[in-house]
Design a protein around this motif. Structure first.
Motif, PDB file in Angstrom:
ATOM      1  N   ARG A   1       0.834  -1.220   0.000  1.00 55.37           N
ATOM      2  CA  ARG A   1       0.000   0.000   0.000  1.00 55.37           C
ATOM      3  C   ARG A   1       0.863   1.262   0.000  1.00 55.37           C
ATOM      4  N   ASN A   2       1.903   1.254   0.813  1.00 50.23           N
ATOM      5  CA  ASN A   2       2.813   2.407   0.860  1.00 50.23           C
ATOM      6  C   ASN A   2       3.483   2.637  -0.492  1.00 50.23           C
ATOM      7  N   LEU A   3       3.881   1.537  -1.130  1.00 48.45           N
ATOM      8  CA  LEU A   3       4.503   1.631  -2.446  1.00 48.45           C
ATOM      9  C   LEU A   3       3.524   2.221  -3.462  1.00 48.45           C
TER      10      LEU A   3
ATOM     11  N   GLU B   1       1.789   6.878  -6.739  1.00 46.36           N
ATOM     12  CA  GLU B   1       0.798   7.900  -7.087  1.00 46.36           C
ATOM     13  C   GLU B   1       1.367   9.298  -6.858  1.00 46.36           C
ATOM     14  N   GLU B   2       2.038   9.472  -5.732  1.00 47.47           N
ATOM     15  CA  GLU B   2       2.675  10.763  -5.443  1.00 47.47           C
ATOM     16  C   GLU B   2       3.694  11.114  -6.512  1.00 47.47           C
ATOM     17  N   LEU B   3       4.511  10.137  -6.884  1.00 42.84           N
ATOM     18  CA  LEU B   3       5.525  10.340  -7.909  1.00 42.84           C
ATOM     19  C   LEU B   3       4.879  10.733  -9.230  1.00 42.84           C
ATOM     20  N   SER B   4       3.812  10.048  -9.596  1.00 40.56           N
ATOM     21  CA  SER B   4       3.098  10.362 -10.835  1.00 40.56           C
ATOM     22  C   SER B   4       2.556  11.793 -10.795  1.00 40.56           C
ATOM     23  N   GLY B   5       1.990  12.178  -9.654  1.00 39.37           N
ATOM     24  CA  GLY B   5       1.490  13.553  -9.505  1.00 39.37           C
ATOM     25  C   GLY B   5       2.603  14.574  -9.582  1.00 39.37           C
TER      26      GLY B   5
END
Length: 107
Positions: free
Chosen positions: A11-13, A18-22
């Protein structure tokens, strides 16, 4: 217990991906904005240069080609007044305050 840790890590990954994509999308948007600002800056610099040329041409006349071999440069009133005797400064067309400044500079 290991299964719980693996699920938490998964889940953390997923969250970090998602954060990286944003962040990558934000970076692309910022780069695009930067390019637009750079283009606008260049355009503004060109307009300023053109306006400065227009002002200079209006007040000074269009640029002329100088022939430095045959051109003599006139002396300025200040240069003439600096060499003149103090009593003759009034005849140079200088204001009294300018005469005071020049007389202090020549001492």
């Amino acid at each position: 217990r290991q299964k719980l840790d693996i699920e938490t890590l998964t889940r953390n990954l997923a969250q970090k991906e998602e954060e990286l994509s944003g962040c990558q999308a934000d970076l692309q948007g910022t780069k695009s904005t930067l390019r637009e600002c750079q283009e606008k800056l260049k355009s503004n610099e060109n307009v300023i240069s053109w306006l400065n040329r227009q002002i200079n041409d209006q007040y000074l006349g269009p640029p002329k080609q100088l022939d430095f071999k045959s051109t003599s440069f006139p002396r300025t009133d200040r240069a003439l007044a600096a060499r003149a005797p103090l009593g003759s400064l009034q005849h140079a067309g200088l204001e009294p305050d300018a005469m005071k400044i020049l007389s202090h500079q020549s001492r």
